[in-house]
Design a protein around this motif. Structure first.
Motif, PDB file in Angstrom:
ATOM      1  N   TYR A 248       0.800  -1.235   0.000  1.00  0.00           N
ATOM      2  CA  TYR A 248       0.000   0.000   0.000  1.00  0.00           C
ATOM      3  C   TYR A 248       0.829   1.281   0.000  1.00  0.00           C
ATOM      4  O   TYR A 248       0.393   2.291  -0.524  1.00  0.00           O
ATOM      5  CB  TYR A 248      -0.954  -0.004   1.202  1.00  0.00           C
TER       6      TYR A 248
ATOM      7  N   ASN B   7       4.811   6.796  -7.845  1.00  0.00           N
ATOM      8  CA  ASN B   7       3.789   7.842  -8.018  1.00  0.00           C
ATOM      9  C   ASN B   7       4.257   9.217  -7.566  1.00  0.00           C
ATOM     10  O   ASN B   7       3.553  10.211  -7.777  1.00  0.00           O
ATOM     11  CB  ASN B   7       2.531   7.503  -7.198  1.00  0.00           C
TER      12      ASN B   7
ATOM     13  N   ALA C 233       3.854  12.437  -9.467  1.00  0.00           N
ATOM     14  CA  ALA C 233       2.509  12.912  -9.785  1.00  0.00           C
ATOM     15  C   ALA C 233       1.861  13.647  -8.605  1.00  0.00           C
ATOM     16  O   ALA C 233       0.726  14.103  -8.703  1.00  0.00           O
ATOM     17  CB  ALA C 233       1.625  11.736 -10.197  1.00  0.00           C
ATOM     18  N   LEU C 234       2.583  13.758  -7.494  1.00  0.00           N
ATOM     19  CA  LEU C 234       1.991  14.352  -6.294  1.00  0.00           C
ATOM     20  C   LEU C 234       2.460  15.788  -6.119  1.00  0.00           C
ATOM     21  O   LEU C 234       3.646  16.072  -6.243  1.00  0.00           O
ATOM     22  CB  LEU C 234       2.376  13.525  -5.057  1.00  0.00           C
TER      23      LEU C 234
ATOM     24  N   PHE D 231      -3.359  14.110  -0.988  1.00  0.00           N
ATOM     25  CA  PHE D 231      -2.754  13.011  -1.744  1.00  0.00           C
ATOM     26  C   PHE D 231      -2.353  11.859  -0.829  1.00  0.00           C
ATOM     27  O   PHE D 231      -2.089  10.758  -1.294  1.00  0.00           O
ATOM     28  CB  PHE D 231      -1.548  13.500  -2.553  1.00  0.00           C
TER      29      PHE D 231
ATOM     30  N   ALA E 167       2.698  -0.054 -14.704  1.00  0.00           N
ATOM     31  CA  ALA E 167       3.654  -0.841 -13.929  1.00  0.00           C
ATOM     32  C   ALA E 167       3.194  -2.285 -13.791  1.00  0.00           C
ATOM     33  O   ALA E 167       3.610  -2.995 -12.877  1.00  0.00           O
ATOM     34  CB  ALA E 167       3.872  -0.211 -12.559  1.00  0.00           C
TER      35      ALA E 167
ATOM     36  N   TYR F  43       1.965  -3.705  -9.268  1.00  0.00           N
ATOM     37  CA  TYR F  43       3.109  -2.808  -9.494  1.00  0.00           C
ATOM     38  C   TYR F  43       4.323  -3.195  -8.665  1.00  0.00           C
ATOM     39  O   TYR F  43       5.466  -3.121  -9.120  1.00  0.00           O
ATOM     40  CB  TYR F  43       2.706  -1.346  -9.217  1.00  0.00           C
ATOM     41  N   VAL F  44       4.029  -3.638  -7.418  1.00  0.00           N
ATOM     42  CA  VAL F  44       5.136  -3.833  -6.484  1.00  0.00           C
ATOM     43  C   VAL F  44       6.064  -4.991  -6.925  1.00  0.00           C
ATOM     44  O   VAL F  44       7.227  -5.060  -6.534  1.00  0.00           O
ATOM     45  CB  VAL F  44       4.567  -4.018  -5.046  1.00  0.00           C
TER      46      VAL F  44
ATOM     47  N   ILE G  20       8.857  -3.269  -9.794  1.00  0.00           N
ATOM     48  CA  ILE G  20       9.652  -2.061  -9.641  1.00  0.00           C
ATOM     49  C   ILE G  20      11.113  -2.400  -9.369  1.00  0.00           C
ATOM     50  O   ILE G  20      11.427  -3.387  -8.712  1.00  0.00           O
ATOM     51  CB  ILE G  20       9.099  -1.115  -8.531  1.00  0.00           C
TER      52      ILE G  20
ATOM     53  N   ILE H 287      10.056   1.839 -12.797  1.00  0.00           N
ATOM     54  CA  ILE H 287       9.280   0.723 -13.322  1.00  0.00           C
ATOM     55  C   ILE H 287      10.176  -0.153 -14.180  1.00  0.00           C
ATOM     56  O   ILE H 287      10.902   0.339 -15.040  1.00  0.00           O
ATOM     57  CB  ILE H 287       8.087   1.249 -14.157  1.00  0.00           C
TER      58      ILE H 287
ATOM     59  N   GLY I 131      -3.023  11.109  -8.164  1.00  0.00           N
ATOM     60  CA  GLY I 131      -1.796  10.653  -7.517  1.00  0.00           C
ATOM     61  C   GLY I 131      -1.463   9.219  -7.899  1.00  0.00           C
ATOM     62  O   GLY I 131      -0.302   8.821  -7.891  1.00  0.00           O
ATOM     63  N   CYS I 132      -2.468   8.436  -8.219  1.00  0.00           N
ATOM     64  CA  CYS I 132      -2.236   7.034  -8.581  1.00  0.00           C
ATOM     65  C   CYS I 132      -2.567   6.727 -10.036  1.00  0.00           C
ATOM     66  O   CYS I 132      -2.056   5.765 -10.589  1.00  0.00           O
ATOM     67  CB  CYS I 132      -3.058   6.113  -7.682  1.00  0.00           C
TER      68      CYS I 132
ATOM     69  N   GLY J 151       0.193  11.941 -14.096  1.00  0.00           N
ATOM     70  CA  GLY J 151      -0.548  11.140 -13.128  1.00  0.00           C
ATOM     71  C   GLY J 151       0.265   9.950 -12.669  1.00  0.00           C
ATOM     72  O   GLY J 151       1.309   9.635 -13.243  1.00  0.00           O
ATOM     73  N   GLY J 152      -0.224   9.278 -11.631  1.00  0.00           N
ATOM     74  CA  GLY J 152       0.494   8.147 -11.036  1.00  0.00           C
ATOM     75  C   GLY J 152       0.532   6.933 -11.946  1.00  0.00           C
ATOM     76  O   GLY J 152      -0.215   6.848 -12.918  1.00  0.00           O
ATOM     77  N   THR J 153       1.411   5.990 -11.610  1.00  0.00           N
ATOM     78  CA  THR J 153       1.631   4.849 -12.506  1.00  0.00           C
ATOM     79  C   THR J 153       1.413   3.491 -11.843  1.00  0.00           C
ATOM     80  O   THR J 153       1.636   2.461 -12.462  1.00  0.00           O
ATOM     81  CB  THR J 153       3.065   4.890 -13.074  1.00  0.00           C
ATOM     82  N   SER J 154       0.955   3.484 -10.585  1.00  0.00           N
ATOM     83  CA  SER J 154       0.820   2.195  -9.890  1.00  0.00           C
ATOM     84  C   SER J 154      -0.491   1.473 -10.215  1.00  0.00           C
ATOM     85  O   SER J 154      -0.737   0.389  -9.716  1.00  0.00           O
ATOM     86  CB  SER J 154       0.918   2.408  -8.370  1.00  0.00           C
TER      87      SER J 154
ATOM     88  N   TRP K  71      -4.957  -1.869  -3.703  1.00  0.00           N
ATOM     89  CA  TRP K  71      -4.281  -0.699  -3.133  1.00  0.00           C
ATOM     90  C   TRP K  71      -4.948   0.617  -3.566  1.00  0.00           C
ATOM     91  O   TRP K  71      -4.290   1.611  -3.824  1.00  0.00           O
ATOM     92  CB  TRP K  71      -2.787  -0.709  -3.429  1.00  0.00           C
TER      93      TRP K  71
END
Lengths: 116, 229
Positions: free
Chosen positions: A34, A49, A52-53, A90, B90, B94-95, B98, B107, B164-165, B173-176, B207
């Motif tokens: 998480y 991420n 992106a924050l 965020f 990813a 994602y985890v 990485i 990634i 954020g994700c 933007g986020g990549t997870s 997540w």
């Protein structure tokens, strides 16, 4: 013979009764799935991420940063999200995934990361 | 006389309809056989329940498909199954993908779905996938009408931190998690609404934490996502 199978059955039934609905996960595993995405695999804020924050994720390895927060503060930030402690939105609220006990474990885990 | 004509046209209509339904049932059956022969289930869960522990999630090779009929638009499925594109920058988990750096993670190697069906096969498999529904999902909730895009964007990008994700544009933007900039083509808006209200209903360990918003705000977000094409 009948008695034995009855006993086995009742033990199985008891087992079912006391099995909690959700398994409590280890703080380390919760952090991995998480929190890595934003706080990074080392906890230093370098997650995939992070770019992106608009606010950088807290560096959980920094004793100076983390010492500014009380345990209660950290608990609320994780459970209710950044907005609940007047920080960035965020930082999401995790109460739909982590139980109070898991969050308490997480607070301890974070003390391990900052060695503070 | 008039009623006879009506009767005949009704019978013809009913015949027509049953042939149509018959065809799509035949397609579903072929689709099911294809899913088995192509071993989609070696990577995807084709049947619930979803994973309940992190240990199981970490072993996941591909997204769950047992509610695909509620989640996707059939037109998108037909195209994707012929020529899959990347959805999750990813990868599925994602985890697992990485490269862990001292200061920053990056990634690693990720690959798209391996499905490579012909046009006809893709149609049959899509028909079959569309039969796999989430029984508790309400339909007809998100209607295609005017909404305040500006308000929805503030929710997405600032107040609720969705960006954020998720990528809402190809380069920001986020990549997870799944990219959303073409989610309007991919996802059924009613499913998006249902998922946003409780992501853990579909995937207890996913997540993406649930946000506590009003139905109205969830609807705004679902409409914004439906408009991302």
């Amino acid at each position: 013979m009948k008695k034995v199978s009855l006993m086995v059955l009742s033990v199985m039934f008891l087992g079912l009764m006391i099995t909690p609905l959700a398994v409590a996960e280890k703080a380390e595993d919760n952090y991995k799935l998480y929190c890595f995405q934003c706080h990074g695999s080392k906890g230093s804020g370098g997650g995939i991420n992070a770019a992106a924050l608009s606010t950088a994720p807290r560096d959980h390895t920094s004793a100076t940063e983390m010492k500014k927060l009380t345990d209660e503060n950290i608990f609320t930030a994780i459970k209710e999200g950044g907005a609940a402690v007047s920080k960035s939105t965020f930082m999401p609220p995790w109460k739909s995934i982590l139980t109070d006990d898991e969050i308490k474990d997480m607070v301890k885990y974070l003390h391990g990361l900052c060695k503070c | 006389m008039k009623s006879l004509k009506l009767l005949i046209s009704l019978i013809v209509f009913a015949l027509f309809l049953s042939v149509g339904i018959g065809n799509s049932i035949a397609d579903e059956k072929k689709g099911k056989a294809l899913v088995e022969s192509k071993k989609c289930g070696s990577c995807h869960k084709m049947q619930g329940p979803p994973d309940k522990t992190i240990a199981d999630v970490l072993k996941r090779k591909a997204p769950d498909l047992f509610y695909a009929g509620s989640k996707f638009k059939i037109e998108w499925l037909e195209g994707f199954l012929q020529k899959p594109t990347m959805i999750r920058p990813a990868g599925t988990v994602y985890v697992n993908n990485i490269k862990m750096g001292e200061k920053k993670d990056e990634i690693g190697d990720v690959k798209p779905c391996t499905s490579a069906l012909s046009k006809d096969e893709a149609h049959e498999v899509a028909e079959y996938l569309m039969t796999m529904k989430e029984p508790t999902m309400k339909t007809g909730v998100i209607v295609d009408d005017k909404f305040s895009k500006a308000k929805a964007k503030v929710l997405f990008g600032q107040k609720e931190g969705c960006s954020g994700c998720h990528r809402d544009k190809a380069d920001s933007g986020g990549t997870s998690c799944p990219t959303l900039y073409n989610a309007g083509e991919r996802l059924n808006p009613d499913w998006v609404f249902d998922f946003l209200k409780n992501p853990q209903k579909y995937d207890p360990k996913i997540w993406m934490p649930r946000r506590e918003l009003s139905d109205e705000d969830f609807m705004l977000l679902a409409k914004l996502i439906a408009s991302m094409k």
